[in-house]
Write an enzyme that holds these catalytic residues in place. Structure first.
Site, mmCIF file in Angstrom:
data_model
loop_
_atom_site.group_PDB
_atom_site.id
_atom_site.type_symbol
_atom_site.label_atom_id
_atom_site.label_comp_id
_atom_site.label_asym_id
_atom_site.label_seq_id
_atom_site.Cartn_x
_atom_site.Cartn_y
_atom_site.Cartn_z
ATOM 1 N N LYS A 171 11.043 3.446 -1.060
ATOM 2 C CA LYS A 171 9.880 4.327 -1.158
ATOM 3 C C LYS A 171 9.613 4.916 0.226
ATOM 4 C CE LYS A 171 6.257 2.000 0.842
ATOM 5 N NZ LYS A 171 5.215 2.550 1.718
ATOM 6 N N HIS A 201 9.122 -3.443 -2.303
ATOM 7 C CA HIS A 201 9.242 -4.847 -1.912
ATOM 8 C C HIS A 201 8.050 -5.688 -2.340
ATOM 9 C CE1 HIS A 201 6.883 -3.342 1.536
ATOM 10 N NE2 HIS A 201 6.448 -4.568 1.644
ATOM 11 N N GLU A 239 -4.624 -4.356 6.355
ATOM 12 C CA GLU A 239 -3.747 -4.577 7.506
ATOM 13 C C GLU A 239 -4.592 -4.653 8.767
ATOM 14 O OE1 GLU A 239 0.037 -2.359 7.563
ATOM 15 O OE2 GLU A 239 -0.704 -1.349 5.772
ATOM 16 N N ASP A 258 1.172 5.838 1.251
ATOM 17 C CA ASP A 258 1.863 4.699 1.833
ATOM 18 C C ASP A 258 1.670 3.423 1.028
ATOM 19 O OD1 ASP A 258 3.467 3.611 3.964
ATOM 20 O OD2 ASP A 258 1.667 2.625 4.730
ATOM 21 N N HIS A 263 2.743 0.450 -4.135
ATOM 22 C CA HIS A 263 2.490 -0.988 -4.137
ATOM 23 C C HIS A 263 1.323 -1.369 -5.039
ATOM 24 C CE1 HIS A 263 5.280 -1.035 -0.925
ATOM 25 N NE2 HIS A 263 4.451 -0.876 0.075
ATOM 26 N N LYS A 363 -5.971 0.397 7.275
ATOM 27 C CA LYS A 363 -5.408 -0.078 8.537
ATOM 28 C C LYS A 363 -6.529 -0.395 9.512
ATOM 29 C CE LYS A 363 -0.734 1.722 8.559
ATOM 30 N NZ LYS A 363 -0.156 0.391 8.759
#
Length: 513
Positions: A171, A201, A239, A258, A263, A363
């Site tokens: 991705k 992942h 994050e 992102d 995800h 983030k």
């Protein structure tokens, strides 16, 4: 010490079933971070578990000039640094490294693919790879189409009577619905859909895998996994770092592209899907697509009712001063790229009607944590009105994806006292404490499945396009309208105040992490 000394006895009965046929993996972009941090350490650990076939080979394909031996040495250093199993076992490494090769080449040059074809033929002959190939695109998305076309022109994309061919694509798979469709069209002109493995992942993480077992193998949870008992679901991917030198990439992506489009929608599907008719690729992926198709579309004019965005300013992370996003290298000084986003999704089906799913990611937040929190509806409180000085805490089932993978359940209990007093307690399960070892890395599971031809955990074309169809209206609306006054949250804090107001207007609050 020999690798077999540490073999997991649970693997013995599965080895014949779970060992791939002899094959060669070609990694495009093998000089990059993904190869050294994830791919080669994952393949080494599979070799350590004796889950790779004899004669298994890897060809690194990149522009950097390097010999086979120099590539092996760099990959040894990578495994020493990034493998979950350290120190490296010398005998196991030597056996694995014999199958590592390197081809210095430019992916844009037709002659590079002639050289690749010659090297593959030599490995088929010398190492018995049986014409089975996996092409792994560990390159920027801008290079995907060029490599795919060149593989087709060189006659390297076909599966035939003498072996199979697969391609694994990282991705992001497109930037919006239009570009995802365009990329899918390009891929389908060279590869059949059953050859294409779109990797995410997050889906390979052990706790994510355990959602299947937790839901469908335990009779106590599935009966209450619905709108009659569940108030709402919060899926969080936080994050505790900024963009870490990836400002130029992040300017093009943002947190929606992102994290949320891929995800987090994958996690939502695993929580919300119906039980598949069988545990095979098509049955599982059919149920995931059904979930996406029943999510209520967000009209461009309604985006503010369903989504909030933010961007971090200067602050503090881990006790150190942190730059604001607009001061990061590669970021425009007036950037309107979101580094934080919340999206509320509603699933219009019998199981989930009126149960909101809140997806939030950001983030430069205080902690690194990914979890799914299922909050149940409150019990009637009349019976305990005298006993509870504060409102009773809701029952919450939390599936922790990272770090400290595990599952916890919060419920109320009586404090030891002559007086009836109620406090919340946690029932906690952690993989490390229960099984005495770390779970495998996500890439280990996904690479093994790719080698085996098991596409269950990989995104299918229709899933990708349906996911983009849900998210693209948000991106288009934000592109047309002025962003809030950015930055609107400090680095090291949990969210902009708009995100708190967003959930509080629904009579709910963010779970404390």
């Amino acid at each position: 010490m020999e690798a077999s000394t540490f073999e997991n006895p649970l693997r013995r009965g599965l080895r014949l079933e779970r060992t791939p046929e002899p094959c060669t993996v070609v990694i495009f972009g093998s000089s990059g971070d993904l190869t050294k941090r994830k791919l080669i350490p994952a393949l080494y650990n599979l070799a350590l578990e004796r889950l790779l076939p004899s004669g298994f080979s890897v060809i690194g394909f990149a522009r950097t000039e390097m010999s086979h031996e120099a590539f092996r040495q760099k990959m040894r250093e990578a495994v020493d640094t990034f493998s979950r199993t350290r120190p490296v076992q010398a005998a196991a490494w030597e056996s694995f490294a014999q199958g590592l090769y390197y081809l210095p080449a430019d992916f844009r040059a037709p002659e590079s693919y002639s050289k690749l074809r010659d090297l593959l033929a030599a490995l088929d002959r010398d190492r018995g790879a049986c014409c089975n190939r996996v092409f792994y695109l560990a390159v920027p998305p801008s290079a995907y189409m060029e490599i795919i076309r060149r593989l087709g022109s060189a006659g390297l994309a076909q599966s035939g009577a003498h072996g199979w061919t697969r391609i694994i694509i990282e991705k992001p798979f497109g930037r919006d619905l239009e570009t995802a469709r365009e990329l899918n069209r390009e891929v389908s002109q060279v590869f059949r859909e059953d050859q294409v493995y779109r990797i995410d992942h997050y889906v390979g993480k052990e706790t994510v895998q355990n959602i299947f077992v937790f839901r469908f193998a335990n009779g106590i949870f599935e009966p209450i996994w619905n709108r009659g008992y569940i108030d709402h679901v919060q899926i969080t991917a936080a994050e505790n770092l900024g963009v870490e030198g990836r400002g130029a990439y992040y300017e093009e992506a943002g947190v929606i592209r992102d994290m949320i489009q891929n995800h987090m929608l994958q996690l939502l599907c695993l929580v919300a899907m119906e039980a598949p008719s069988a545990f095979d690729a098509d049955a599982v992926r059919d149920e995931k697509v059904k979930v996406l198709r029943t999510i209520r579309p967000i009209a461009p004019d309604d985006v503010d009712r369903y989504a909030v965005r933010g961007q971090y300013g200067k602050g503090w992370l881990a006790g150190e001063p942190a730059l604001g996003y607009r001061l990061e290298k590669g970021v425009k000084p007036d950037s309107t790229t979101e580094t934080y986003a919340v999206v509320k999704l509603l699933i219009d089906n019998w199981r989930w009607a009126d149960v909101p799913f809140y997806l939030r990611s950001g983030k430069a937040l205080p902690k690194r944590v990914t979890e799914i929190a299922i909050q149940f509806k409150p019990a009637p409180h009349r019976l305990f009105r005298q006993a509870a000085s504060d409102p009773l805490e809701p029952n919450v089932l939390a599936l922790r994806i990272q770090p400290d993978e595990g599952i916890s359940l919060t419920f109320g209990t009586k404090l030891p006292s002559p007086i009836l007093r109620i406090r919340p307690v946690n029932m906690d399960f952690r993989y490390w404490t229960s099984f005495g070892s770390e779970p495998p890395e996500a890439y280990e599971r996904l690479l093994l499945d790719g080698l085996l031809g098991d596409s269950t955990l990989f995104a299918r074309r229709d899933w990708v396009e349906t996911a983009w169809a849900l998210i693209t209206p948000i991106l288009e609306a934000w592109k047309r309208t002025s962003a809030p006054e950015f930055p609107n949250y400090e680095a090291g804090t949990w969210s902009p105040k708009q995100a708190d107001e967003f959930i509080e207007k629904d009579g709910r609050r963010w779970r404390r992490l």
